[in-house]
Structures are given as C-alpha cells and as structure tokens.
Design a protein around this motif. Structure first.
Motif, PDB file in Angstrom:
ATOM      1  N   GLY A 173       0.741  -1.094   0.119  1.00 46.05           N
ATOM      2  CA  GLY A 173      -0.004  -0.182  -0.036  1.00 46.05           C
ATOM      3  C   GLY A 173       0.994   1.147  -0.178  1.00 46.05           C
ATOM      4  O   GLY A 173       0.221   2.390   0.073  1.00 46.05           O
ATOM      5  N   TYR A 174       2.258   1.146  -0.198  1.00 48.53           N
ATOM      6  CA  TYR A 174       2.719   2.283  -0.137  1.00 48.53           C
ATOM      7  C   TYR A 174       3.139   3.090  -1.673  1.00 48.53           C
ATOM      8  O   TYR A 174       3.394   2.048  -2.445  1.00 48.53           O
ATOM      9  CB  TYR A 174       4.459   1.985   0.361  1.00 48.53           C
ATOM     10  CG  TYR A 174       4.354   1.691   1.933  1.00 48.53           C
ATOM     11  CD1 TYR A 174       4.128   2.760   2.951  1.00 48.53           C
ATOM     12  CD2 TYR A 174       4.636   0.391   2.344  1.00 48.53           C
ATOM     13  CE1 TYR A 174       4.284   2.191   4.362  1.00 48.53           C
ATOM     14  CE2 TYR A 174       4.750  -0.046   3.588  1.00 48.53           C
ATOM     15  CZ  TYR A 174       4.554   0.986   4.407  1.00 48.53           C
ATOM     16  OH  TYR A 174       4.567   0.605   5.824  1.00 48.53           O
ATOM     17  N   ARG A 175       3.169   4.180  -1.673  1.00 49.48           N
ATOM     18  CA  ARG A 175       3.320   4.822  -2.957  1.00 49.48           C
ATOM     19  C   ARG A 175       4.718   5.765  -2.763  1.00 49.48           C
ATOM     20  O   ARG A 175       5.323   6.099  -1.831  1.00 49.48           O
ATOM     21  CB  ARG A 175       2.203   5.976  -3.120  1.00 49.48           C
ATOM     22  CG  ARG A 175       0.827   5.144  -3.266  1.00 49.48           C
ATOM     23  CD  ARG A 175       0.785   4.436  -4.494  1.00 49.48           C
ATOM     24  NE  ARG A 175      -0.523   3.246  -4.349  1.00 49.48           N
ATOM     25  CZ  ARG A 175      -0.647   2.445  -4.064  1.00 49.48           C
ATOM     26  NH1 ARG A 175       0.578   1.686  -3.502  1.00 49.48           N
ATOM     27  NH2 ARG A 175      -1.745   1.505  -4.053  1.00 49.48           N
ATOM     28  N   PHE A 176       5.294   5.730  -4.021  1.00 48.72           N
ATOM     29  CA  PHE A 176       6.774   6.248  -4.027  1.00 48.72           C
ATOM     30  C   PHE A 176       7.149   6.519  -5.333  1.00 48.72           C
ATOM     31  O   PHE A 176       6.455   6.643  -6.416  1.00 48.72           O
ATOM     32  CB  PHE A 176       7.759   4.840  -3.656  1.00 48.72           C
ATOM     33  CG  PHE A 176       7.313   3.626  -4.711  1.00 48.72           C
ATOM     34  CD1 PHE A 176       7.741   3.293  -5.864  1.00 48.72           C
ATOM     35  CD2 PHE A 176       6.621   2.805  -3.989  1.00 48.72           C
ATOM     36  CE1 PHE A 176       7.618   2.309  -6.528  1.00 48.72           C
ATOM     37  CE2 PHE A 176       6.243   1.438  -4.860  1.00 48.72           C
ATOM     38  CZ  PHE A 176       6.844   1.180  -6.000  1.00 48.72           C
ATOM     39  N   ARG A 177       8.353   7.417  -5.282  1.00 52.06           N
ATOM     40  CA  ARG A 177       8.955   7.758  -6.474  1.00 52.06           C
ATOM     41  C   ARG A 177      10.261   7.101  -6.837  1.00 52.06           C
ATOM     42  O   ARG A 177      10.711   6.525  -5.941  1.00 52.06           O
ATOM     43  CB  ARG A 177       9.290   9.265  -6.396  1.00 52.06           C
ATOM     44  CG  ARG A 177       8.064  10.151  -6.075  1.00 52.06           C
ATOM     45  CD  ARG A 177       7.244  10.183  -7.325  1.00 52.06           C
ATOM     46  NE  ARG A 177       5.888  10.776  -7.123  1.00 52.06           N
ATOM     47  CZ  ARG A 177       4.717  10.243  -7.229  1.00 52.06           C
ATOM     48  NH1 ARG A 177       4.690   8.972  -7.558  1.00 52.06           N
ATOM     49  NH2 ARG A 177       3.792  11.038  -7.155  1.00 52.06           N
ATOM     50  N   PRO A 227       8.282   9.998  -0.329  1.00 54.08           N
ATOM     51  CA  PRO A 227       8.144  11.151   0.212  1.00 54.08           C
ATOM     52  C   PRO A 227       7.431  11.284   1.588  1.00 54.08           C
ATOM     53  O   PRO A 227       7.853  12.199   2.605  1.00 54.08           O
ATOM     54  CB  PRO A 227       7.670  12.021  -0.894  1.00 54.08           C
ATOM     55  CG  PRO A 227       7.660  11.069  -1.950  1.00 54.08           C
ATOM     56  CD  PRO A 227       7.829   9.747  -1.392  1.00 54.08           C
ATOM     57  N   LYS A 228       6.159  10.739   1.711  1.00 52.09           N
ATOM     58  CA  LYS A 228       5.395  10.786   2.836  1.00 52.09           C
ATOM     59  C   LYS A 228       6.193  10.339   4.178  1.00 52.09           C
ATOM     60  O   LYS A 228       5.879  11.138   5.079  1.00 52.09           O
ATOM     61  CB  LYS A 228       4.065   9.872   2.614  1.00 52.09           C
ATOM     62  CG  LYS A 228       3.147   9.860   3.838  1.00 52.09           C
ATOM     63  CD  LYS A 228       2.105   8.909   3.553  1.00 52.09           C
ATOM     64  CE  LYS A 228       1.049   8.991   4.819  1.00 52.09           C
ATOM     65  NZ  LYS A 228      -0.199   8.080   4.183  1.00 52.09           N
ATOM     66  N   TYR A 229       7.045   9.565   4.171  1.00 54.90           N
ATOM     67  CA  TYR A 229       7.954   9.116   5.456  1.00 54.90           C
ATOM     68  C   TYR A 229       9.233   9.802   5.348  1.00 54.90           C
ATOM     69  O   TYR A 229      10.032   9.224   6.223  1.00 54.90           O
ATOM     70  CB  TYR A 229       7.628   7.682   5.205  1.00 54.90           C
ATOM     71  CG  TYR A 229       6.495   6.980   5.275  1.00 54.90           C
ATOM     72  CD1 TYR A 229       5.741   6.790   6.502  1.00 54.90           C
ATOM     73  CD2 TYR A 229       5.810   6.426   4.152  1.00 54.90           C
ATOM     74  CE1 TYR A 229       4.413   5.976   6.474  1.00 54.90           C
ATOM     75  CE2 TYR A 229       4.692   6.125   4.182  1.00 54.90           C
ATOM     76  CZ  TYR A 229       4.020   5.774   5.258  1.00 54.90           C
ATOM     77  OH  TYR A 229       2.563   5.268   5.411  1.00 54.90           O
ATOM     78  N   ARG A 230       9.479  10.674   4.350  1.00 58.55           N
ATOM     79  CA  ARG A 230      10.813  11.047   4.078  1.00 58.55           C
ATOM     80  C   ARG A 230      11.894  10.106   4.291  1.00 58.55           C
ATOM     81  O   ARG A 230      12.942  10.022   5.127  1.00 58.55           O
ATOM     82  CB  ARG A 230      11.185  11.955   5.295  1.00 58.55           C
ATOM     83  CG  ARG A 230      10.780  13.393   4.929  1.00 58.55           C
ATOM     84  CD  ARG A 230      11.140  14.693   5.562  1.00 58.55           C
ATOM     85  NE  ARG A 230      12.669  15.244   5.368  1.00 58.55           N
ATOM     86  CZ  ARG A 230      13.029  15.807   4.357  1.00 58.55           C
ATOM     87  NH1 ARG A 230      11.908  16.324   3.466  1.00 58.55           N
ATOM     88  NH2 ARG A 230      14.216  16.082   4.155  1.00 58.55           N
ATOM     89  N   THR A 231      11.694   9.050   3.714  1.00 56.94           N
ATOM     90  CA  THR A 231      12.473   7.753   3.600  1.00 56.94           C
ATOM     91  C   THR A 231      13.066   7.479   2.064  1.00 56.94           C
ATOM     92  O   THR A 231      12.243   7.321   1.199  1.00 56.94           O
ATOM     93  CB  THR A 231      11.591   6.606   4.380  1.00 56.94           C
ATOM     94  OG1 THR A 231      11.401   6.912   5.693  1.00 56.94           O
ATOM     95  CG2 THR A 231      12.423   5.373   4.374  1.00 56.94           C
ATOM     96  N   VAL A 232      14.049   6.847   2.095  1.00 56.60           N
ATOM     97  CA  VAL A 232      14.842   6.277   0.917  1.00 56.60           C
ATOM     98  C   VAL A 232      15.097   5.049   1.066  1.00 56.60           C
ATOM     99  O   VAL A 232      15.302   4.633   2.245  1.00 56.60           O
ATOM    100  CB  VAL A 232      15.767   7.234   0.327  1.00 56.60           C
ATOM    101  CG1 VAL A 232      15.618   8.730  -0.004  1.00 56.60           C
ATOM    102  CG2 VAL A 232      17.114   7.256   1.143  1.00 56.60           C
ATOM    103  N   ILE A 233      14.861   4.314   0.009  1.00 56.37           N
ATOM    104  CA  ILE A 233      15.296   2.932   0.031  1.00 56.37           C
ATOM    105  C   ILE A 233      16.422   2.482  -1.246  1.00 56.37           C
ATOM    106  O   ILE A 233      16.040   2.979  -2.215  1.00 56.37           O
ATOM    107  CB  ILE A 233      14.130   1.676  -0.360  1.00 56.37           C
ATOM    108  CG1 ILE A 233      12.993   1.979   0.804  1.00 56.37           C
ATOM    109  CG2 ILE A 233      14.611   0.449  -0.329  1.00 56.37           C
ATOM    110  CD1 ILE A 233      11.870   1.151   0.787  1.00 56.37           C
TER     111      ILE A 233
END
Length: 137
Positions: A36-40, A55-61
């Motif tokens: 359910g996560y949306r990402f760039r 972006p919503k979580y200010r997290t990068v993977i």
C-alpha cells in the motif's frame, strides 16, 4: 591469475549490467506497492539518486547488490581472483560513496533503508523489515 576472457568481451559483459530497474529493485517495488505504499523512483534532486523514495515518510530505499556494494559476510560478496587490486579499489570506492550518500541524506533529515539483494528471497522478512522501519515515521 589472468582473466579467462578477452578485455573486449569483459567490457561487453560489464556494459550489460544495469543500474536501475534491476530484478531485485522490481521485486522490492512490487512488494511496497502490495503493502500500500506509494513512492517515486531515482529522484535526481537527492544525493545518490535513491532507488525508491517514499516522500510521505521522508524515507529512501537503496536496493544494493551484494557483490557490488560488499554485503558483509554474504556469500554473494566474493572477490574476483583476477585483478584483485583493481577490484578491491573499486569496492572500497563504492563502500565509501555509499557511506557518504547515507550521511548526506541523514543530514537532510531523510531516513535510509538498505535492502540487500540476498534479502529479497525471504519476502516475509523483507516485508517485516520495511514495515517495522516505516512504523516509526
């Protein structure tokens, strides 16, 4: 020990190694989407152009290959037997660059998750790792 293939063929082999849309990266993206996560993808305005940005979580993977990024104590992080000095220098540069990119992202108040290629096969564990990390943000 000398290389078993010609320099031209080695160059051709190396040119076929992709740095985006790799199979491990596609698997992680699919898992995130199902969760359910949306990402760039590959945001050029962030240090290191992270593979996946939430972006919503200010997290990068970052989805790292165990061989290229030297996953500690991983069976996939072997060192080639020919041209070892070249490879060791290349690996050291990669490790240092990864460390610096993570430092820069943290300085910009981004959270960093590193997913290793060998972790992808255990989908349940990977899902738990990601959800546990994101639950804090």
């Amino acid at each position: 020990m000398t290389d078993r293939i010609s320099p031209e063929h080695r160059s051709w082999n190396m040119s076929r190694i992709r740095n985006r849309d790799t199979k491990p990266e596609l698997i992680v993206r699919s898992l995130l989407h199902r969760m359910g996560y949306r990402f760039r993808l590959h945001r050029k305005d962030l240090p290191g152009k992270p593979d996946i940005v939430l972006p919503k979580y200010r997290t990068v993977i970052f989805v790292h290959g165990c061989f290229w990024h030297r996953h500690h104590n991983c069976r996939y992080a072997s060192t080639p037997q020919s041209h070892t000095a070249f490879w060791n220098a290349k690996f050291a540069t990669t490790i240092e660059r990864d460390r610096e990119v993570r430092r820069q992202l943290r300085k910009l108040a981004w959270h960093v998750i590193v997913v290793w290629e060998c972790e992808i096969t255990a989908e349940h564990s990977l899902q738990k790792k990601i959800s546990t990390f994101l639950r804090h943000y």
